[in-house]
Motif scaffolding. Structure first.
Motif, PDB file in Angstrom:
ATOM      1  N   PHE A 572       0.722  -1.160  -0.027  1.00 60.87           N
ATOM      2  CA  PHE A 572      -0.117  -0.086  -0.030  1.00 60.87           C
ATOM      3  C   PHE A 572       0.807   1.242  -0.045  1.00 60.87           C
ATOM      4  O   PHE A 572       1.963   1.281   0.075  1.00 60.87           O
ATOM      5  CB  PHE A 572      -1.026   0.069   1.250  1.00 60.87           C
ATOM      6  N   LEU A 573       0.271   2.305  -0.477  1.00 62.61           N
ATOM      7  CA  LEU A 573       0.919   3.610  -0.155  1.00 62.61           C
ATOM      8  C   LEU A 573      -0.063   4.627   0.394  1.00 62.61           C
ATOM      9  O   LEU A 573      -1.302   4.538   0.285  1.00 62.61           O
ATOM     10  CB  LEU A 573       1.613   4.071  -1.523  1.00 62.61           C
ATOM     11  N   VAL A 574       0.653   5.657   1.047  1.00 63.04           N
ATOM     12  CA  VAL A 574      -0.408   6.754   1.526  1.00 63.04           C
ATOM     13  C   VAL A 574      -0.272   8.140   0.600  1.00 63.04           C
ATOM     14  O   VAL A 574       0.708   8.472   0.121  1.00 63.04           O
ATOM     15  CB  VAL A 574       0.041   7.085   2.911  1.00 63.04           C
ATOM     16  N   LEU A 575      -1.462   8.193  -0.113  1.00 65.88           N
ATOM     17  CA  LEU A 575      -1.646   9.269  -1.152  1.00 65.88           C
ATOM     18  C   LEU A 575      -1.015  10.673  -0.303  1.00 65.88           C
ATOM     19  O   LEU A 575      -1.545  10.904   0.664  1.00 65.88           O
ATOM     20  CB  LEU A 575      -2.924   9.396  -1.764  1.00 65.88           C
ATOM     21  N   HIS A 576      -0.544  11.338  -1.005  1.00 63.66           N
ATOM     22  CA  HIS A 576       0.081  12.874  -0.825  1.00 63.66           C
ATOM     23  C   HIS A 576      -0.951  13.918  -0.957  1.00 63.66           C
ATOM     24  O   HIS A 576      -0.804  15.057  -0.635  1.00 63.66           O
ATOM     25  CB  HIS A 576       1.138  13.032  -1.779  1.00 63.66           C
ATOM     26  N   LYS A 577      -2.006  13.365  -1.536  1.00 65.55           N
ATOM     27  CA  LYS A 577      -3.377  14.429  -1.414  1.00 65.55           C
ATOM     28  C   LYS A 577      -4.686  13.795  -1.128  1.00 65.55           C
ATOM     29  O   LYS A 577      -4.901  12.630  -1.362  1.00 65.55           O
ATOM     30  CB  LYS A 577      -3.399  15.078  -2.702  1.00 65.55           C
ATOM     31  N   GLU A 578      -5.696  14.786  -0.661  1.00 63.08           N
ATOM     32  CA  GLU A 578      -6.943  14.047  -0.280  1.00 63.08           C
ATOM     33  C   GLU A 578      -7.606  13.679  -1.694  1.00 63.08           C
ATOM     34  O   GLU A 578      -7.853  14.749  -2.526  1.00 63.08           O
ATOM     35  CB  GLU A 578      -7.583  14.898   0.504  1.00 63.08           C
ATOM     36  N   LEU A 579      -8.324  12.761  -1.703  1.00 67.21           N
ATOM     37  CA  LEU A 579      -9.211  12.612  -2.936  1.00 67.21           C
ATOM     38  C   LEU A 579     -10.298  13.598  -2.872  1.00 67.21           C
ATOM     39  O   LEU A 579     -10.769  13.741  -1.739  1.00 67.21           O
ATOM     40  CB  LEU A 579      -9.907  11.029  -3.097  1.00 67.21           C
ATOM     41  N   ASP A 580     -10.658  14.053  -3.876  1.00 66.22           N
ATOM     42  CA  ASP A 580     -11.467  15.380  -4.023  1.00 66.22           C
ATOM     43  C   ASP A 580     -12.627  15.203  -5.196  1.00 66.22           C
ATOM     44  O   ASP A 580     -12.057  14.914  -6.265  1.00 66.22           O
ATOM     45  CB  ASP A 580     -10.391  16.606  -3.941  1.00 66.22           C
ATOM     46  N   PRO A 581     -13.699  15.605  -4.834  1.00 67.24           N
ATOM     47  CA  PRO A 581     -14.621  15.499  -6.037  1.00 67.24           C
ATOM     48  C   PRO A 581     -14.392  16.830  -7.068  1.00 67.24           C
ATOM     49  O   PRO A 581     -14.773  16.708  -8.088  1.00 67.24           O
ATOM     50  CB  PRO A 581     -16.033  15.813  -5.211  1.00 67.24           C
ATOM     51  N   ASN A 606       1.159   1.533 -11.209  1.00 68.68           N
ATOM     52  CA  ASN A 606       2.322   0.317 -11.647  1.00 68.68           C
ATOM     53  C   ASN A 606       3.444   0.253 -10.597  1.00 68.68           C
ATOM     54  O   ASN A 606       3.905  -0.878 -10.441  1.00 68.68           O
ATOM     55  CB  ASN A 606       2.907   1.106 -12.769  1.00 68.68           C
ATOM     56  N   ALA A 607       3.655   1.258  -9.975  1.00 68.92           N
ATOM     57  CA  ALA A 607       4.878   1.128  -8.938  1.00 68.92           C
ATOM     58  C   ALA A 607       4.509   0.137  -8.044  1.00 68.92           C
ATOM     59  O   ALA A 607       5.377  -0.580  -7.474  1.00 68.92           O
ATOM     60  CB  ALA A 607       5.073   2.280  -8.254  1.00 68.92           C
ATOM     61  N   LEU A 608       3.037  -0.004  -7.399  1.00 67.48           N
ATOM     62  CA  LEU A 608       2.898  -0.816  -6.534  1.00 67.48           C
ATOM     63  C   LEU A 608       3.022  -2.291  -6.920  1.00 67.48           C
ATOM     64  O   LEU A 608       3.455  -3.127  -6.339  1.00 67.48           O
ATOM     65  CB  LEU A 608       1.218  -0.709  -5.951  1.00 67.48           C
ATOM     66  N   TYR A 609       2.653  -2.527  -8.154  1.00 71.69           N
ATOM     67  CA  TYR A 609       2.915  -3.825  -8.627  1.00 71.69           C
ATOM     68  C   TYR A 609       4.310  -4.205  -9.317  1.00 71.69           C
ATOM     69  O   TYR A 609       4.596  -5.531  -9.327  1.00 71.69           O
ATOM     70  CB  TYR A 609       1.767  -4.106  -9.849  1.00 71.69           C
ATOM     71  N   GLU A 610       5.081  -3.229  -9.441  1.00 68.70           N
ATOM     72  CA  GLU A 610       6.489  -3.411  -9.737  1.00 68.70           C
ATOM     73  C   GLU A 610       7.453  -3.490  -8.421  1.00 68.70           C
ATOM     74  O   GLU A 610       8.697  -3.679  -8.924  1.00 68.70           O
ATOM     75  CB  GLU A 610       6.836  -2.169 -10.802  1.00 68.70           C
TER      76      GLU A 610
END
Lengths: 651, 273
Positions: A572-581, A606-610
């Motif tokens: 997993f990774l923690v996103l650097h921005k909040e998901l936003d409408p 891709n980075a997660l799967y690589e």
């Protein structure tokens, strides 16, 4: 005829006659008005309903006509529905907060000729749209305030109509109409909310309502001694089955609140024994309690904290009839005197014997809180097409993840695709004037597809709901992929605001996490962790550690499910921005748009799967004022602890 | 439409307006050397909603105070319900059937909404203080009757949820509504509203407008109101009096007043020489 009717009631009017004979002088309805609980016995209610039914005949209501009912929960509106049934018409309750165009759609869809409206607000919606409503012949209103100046050629007050009815001399016609009622006639038509398309009118027969009510009243041992408060939308099948079906079958009393704002006070005054509410109501109540406890004196706060710890430990066990030591029982009894009792009294749930929550998943902490203070809160799973009940939790077998066993008379099966199908006495007759949709939902031998994916839990034998079928996919090895199920589990942690899980057609599942700035910021403050921005906080190693632990716990609980164990999150990774409408990543109702996110952050996926350890990324963002910009960040990717099949079997 | 006739008239929306309830004849009010009201005459008919408008300092509130008996004009006559009013105390005016609300809310902050509204019934209570204290004679029957009346008003103004809440804890918009409830509790023939919508947001104004119309419609109460919001005034009222610097510069139905050049000047700010 009356004697025959009481033996085999074939309609709600017949049940009414039976209740008058059985419980004539018991209170049937209450409504708080002018500061006082006004009451009506079954006999009085019967007189009111009869007078209104006669009034409907004077308006020329025919058998099979649709009569829309719109307003807040009030005895007179319930009565108008029974009166409509008496004359052979079909009541169609509508959502009172629906905008005019929705009401126009439904009224035209069912060609309603008559409307019973609660007040001026509802009357206005219909009067304003009269040009589009060709079928409407007459409107009956309850509260005449502000209506004095209206054109009364097609408007009559409830009281006047009753008077007209009593003077009409149409008693014989009414008796004939009641006699004509049959078990397979339509009892009520309810419109499903229709988030994706226009609402559909679900036709429920007398058989649906009466048999379902009978079965479920027996399931929970509901008697004429129950008390309920009717406050949910009248157009919702739940309100109809609780305040009409079950109330008429058991003969218990239905109370209506004084106004929408007084619900909590009225709840306290009535002290219902049977309650139904969506999780949001319980959540709001709990939040209020916790806020007030923060403001309470130190002694009270200490007592609350101490006894709540005891309650969370032993409360649910006592409720489920498990073994609890004598000391713990005494400790709990003491807590009941000082904390739980007064608390239950304040929130109006002191006398609750049976409480149900449904509609959406309830958080485990919330659920446990209510059960720990001795409120028998249970979950049920259902839909309008089933006359509510598909499964429900029996007393003593309440588990947070499951929605219980099939309700009495319900047959359940899970298809190879994982979709839940059911067959029951409550299965709806049809969607009104919509053969295509009916055929899509219901087979000829009455099996209904719910559109929900789930499975029968091996350990408990109860049903578990995973997700909507259309959201469930398959992974590369063919095992089930249920992203929303995993995301919901993640989101139950206060630190996690949003989660997006990927894995359809892949060999492993991966996740994006959004931290909750309020919760994590608060935690950072308490732990002296300095941060300058959301982005910086999101990549703090200690924050990542915390999230890693949460993910590992979620994996552990997912691993316990044989069918879903491949949905464990590997990286997993923690996103650097909040998901936003505003950036199109979520809908306006804050549901994640998986596809959009996968496209936009394809480099991250891709980075997660690589199997990379870090990834540099640039993202387009839209600021609140509409300007566009870019933010860049180095994101750390973490591996999460995953349980293999061997470990699971060993465990 | 002949609105000069004292027999009453019929409004555009078909309401029947009765004869004169209140007649003000050549009222002049001075504070020392300052003339607050200068020779103003107008009347209020039964069942109508009559607005008094004007720029700041025009003398609107003074006018309302003259009607409520708080100020005594140096010149002129006040005729109420066909009788010429002699020098009276405000409470005597209240007994004659005039109730009001205030620009700056004047409620008992520490008392509940219910108790505040009950005080509006004071003039209608006949039991003596001793009967009430000892709960004898007509005290109980009267209390129940009064409570019933008050509960109808609480229901009418949709303030059931705050019935037992101390007024001090309420937001401004609700306090205004409680004040209206108290005035209604007195069952007035003439209701005076001093800026009922001052300081409200659009939604609260809409609510209050609806309540004012409903009060007029349901109880047939004659209403005189002062208001700054021109949109509200033109929508609500049947006839409008326009004041400026203590003088009456316009009087008539909203459309007439809107097109009156003197009124336009007063509102657009033409210099006064």
């Amino acid at each position: 005829m009356a004697g025959q009717a009481s033996a085999h009631p074939v309609s709600l009017p017949h049940l009414l006659a039976r209740n008058v004979a059985r419980y004539g002088d018991r209170t049937a309805y209450r409504e708080k008005e002018f500061g006082i609980w006004q009451t009506w016995t079954w006999s009085q209610a019967h007189d009111e309903i009869r007078a209104f039914a006669l009034g409907l005949l004077t308006l020329g209501v025919n058998q099979g006509d649709h009569i829309a009912v719109v307003g807040r929960n009030r005895p007179a509106l319930f009565w108008s529905m029974i009166a409509a049934q008496m004359v052979g018409a079909v009541p169609v309750p509508l959502y009172q907060d629906a905008v005019a165009e929705e009401i126009v759609f439904t009224l035209n869809n069912c060609s309603a000729r008559f409307v019973v409206a609660g007040d001026q607000e509802q009357v206005d919606k219909i009067v304003d749209a009269r040009d589009e409503l060709k079928n409407i012949a007459h409107i009956v209103y309850l509260d005449g305030r502000g209506l004095r100046k209206y054109d009364h050629s097609f408007l009559t007050s409830y009281k006047n109509l009753q008077e007209n009815g009593l003077q009409s001399g149409l008693e014989a016609q009414l008796a004939q109409r009641i006699e004509d009622l049959k078990l397979d006639d339509t009892c009520v038509m309810l419109y499903t909310s229709g988030t994706t398309s226009n609402p559909k009118g679900v036709v429920l027969s007398n058989r649906n309502i009466i048999e379902t009510s009978k079965n479920t009243c027996e399931f929970d041992d509901l008697t004429e001694h129950e008390e309920i408060l009717a406050y949910l939308p009248m157009a919702w099948v739940g309100d109809f089955i609780f305040a009409m079906g079950q109330a008429m079958w058991s003969g218990f009393c239905v109370s209506c609140p004084e106004s929408p704002d007084t619900m909590q006070q009225d709840l306290r005054e009535i002290g219902p024994t049977y309650l139904f509410a969506p999780p949001a109501i319980f959540e709001r109540q709990l939040t209020q309690v916790l806020i007030r406890m923060e403001d309470a004196s130190k002694i009270k706060k200490a007592m609350f904290d101490h006894f709540m710890a005891v309650a969370l430990e032993v409360g649910p066990k006592i409720l489920d009839g498990e073994k609890v030591s004598l000391i713990d029982r005494l400790h709990y009894a003491l807590g009941n005197i000082f904390v739980y009792g007064p608390l239950k009294d304040t929130i109006g749930l002191r006398r609750i014997r049976v409480g149900y929550t449904a509609g959406e998943a309830i958080g485990p902490d919330l659920f446990k809180f209510y059960r720990s203070i001795g409120i028998n809160l249970k979950q049920l799973y259902g839909q309008t097409e089933a006359t509510v009940f598909i499964t429900q939790q029996p007393n003593g077998e309440v588990y947070n993840e499951t929605v219980g066993v099939p309700s009495p008379g319900v047959e359940l099966k899970v298809t190879d695709e994982g979709e839940i199908h059911y067959r029951s006495p409550g299965v709806f007759v049809e969607y009104y004037n919509n053969e295509k949709s009916t055929a899509e939902t219901k087979t000829n031998d009455n099996w209904v597809a719910t559109g929900d994916a789930g499975f029968i839990d091996k350990k408990t034998g109860h049903l578990r709901i995973i997700d909507r079928v259309k959201d469930v996919g398959k992974m590369a090895d063919g095992s089930m992929f249920a992203p929303k199920y995993v995301e919901n589990k993640l989101k139950f942690y206060p630190e996690i605001l949003e989660a997006v899980v990927f894995g359809a057609g892949k060999d492993r599942c991966m996740a994006f996490i959004n931290i909750d700035l309020t919760a994590v910021g608060n935690w950072a403050e308490r732990n002296n962790i300095a941060y300058a921005s959301y982005q910086e906080l999101s990549q703090n190693p200690q924050v990542l550690d915390m999230i890693e632990k949460n993910v590992a716990k979620v994996n552990q609980s997912i691993a316990e499910d044989e069918m879903l164990s491949s949905c464990q999150i590997h990286r997993f990774l923690v996103l650097h921005k909040e998901l936003d409408p505003d950036d199109g990543e979520m809908t306006r109702t804050r549901k994640v748009r998986r596809g959009v996110i996968a496209d936009k952050f394809s480099d991250l996926v891709n980075a997660l799967y690589e199997d990379k350890k870090t990834i540099y990324t640039e993202t387009d963002v839209t600021y609140e004022d509409g300007r566009a910009g870019k933010i860049s960040a180095n994101l750390e990717i973490r591996d999460a602890a995953v349980l293999s099949i061997e470990q699971r079997l060993a465990g | 439409m002949n609105i000069q006739a004292t027999e009453g008239y019929v409004t555009e929306d078909g309401r029947k307006i009765g004869g004169t309830v209140l007649d003000l004849k050549n009222i002049t009010l001075r504070f020392g050397g300052l003339t607050a009201i200068n020779d103003i005459s107008f009347d209020i008919r039964k069942g109508e909603i009559r607005a008094i408008i004007g720029p700041n300092g025009a003398g609107k509130s003074s006018m309302l105070n003259v009607i409520s008996g708080f100020y005594k004009p140096q010149e002129g006559e006040v005729w109420f319900n066909g009788k010429k009013r002699s020098a009276v105390k405000p409470y005597e005016v209240a007994r004659q059937g005039v109730a009001r609300t205030f620009q700056n809310i004047a409620l008992f902050e520490g008392m509940s909404v219910l108790d505040n509204v009950m005080t509006g019934r004071l003039n209608l209570m006949k039991a003596s203080m001793w009967q009430q204290a000892l709960w004898i004679g007509k005290a109980e029957k009267e209390e129940i009757e009064n409570r019933q009346k008050v509960e109808h008003i609480i229901d009418f103004l949709e303030i059931q949820a705050i019935r037992k809440t101390p007024v001090g804890r309420l937001p401004y918009g609700l306090k205004k509504r409680v004040e209206l409830a108290r005035a209604l509790a007195a069952e007035p023939d003439l209701l005076l509203l001093d800026e009922p919508m001052a300081g409200m947001n659009v939604e609260e104004k809409e609510d209050m407008s609806r309540f004012i119309l409903d009060v007029n419609d349901e109880f047939g109460t004659t209403i005189a109101l002062i208001e700054h919001d021109m949109g509200v005034v033109m929508d609500l009222s049947d006839r409008v009096v326009v004041m400026d610097y203590g003088r009456k510069i316009g009087d008539g139905v909203p459309d007439e007043v809107r097109n009156n050049p003197e009124v336009i000047d007063a509102y657009l700010g033409v210099s006064h020489d």
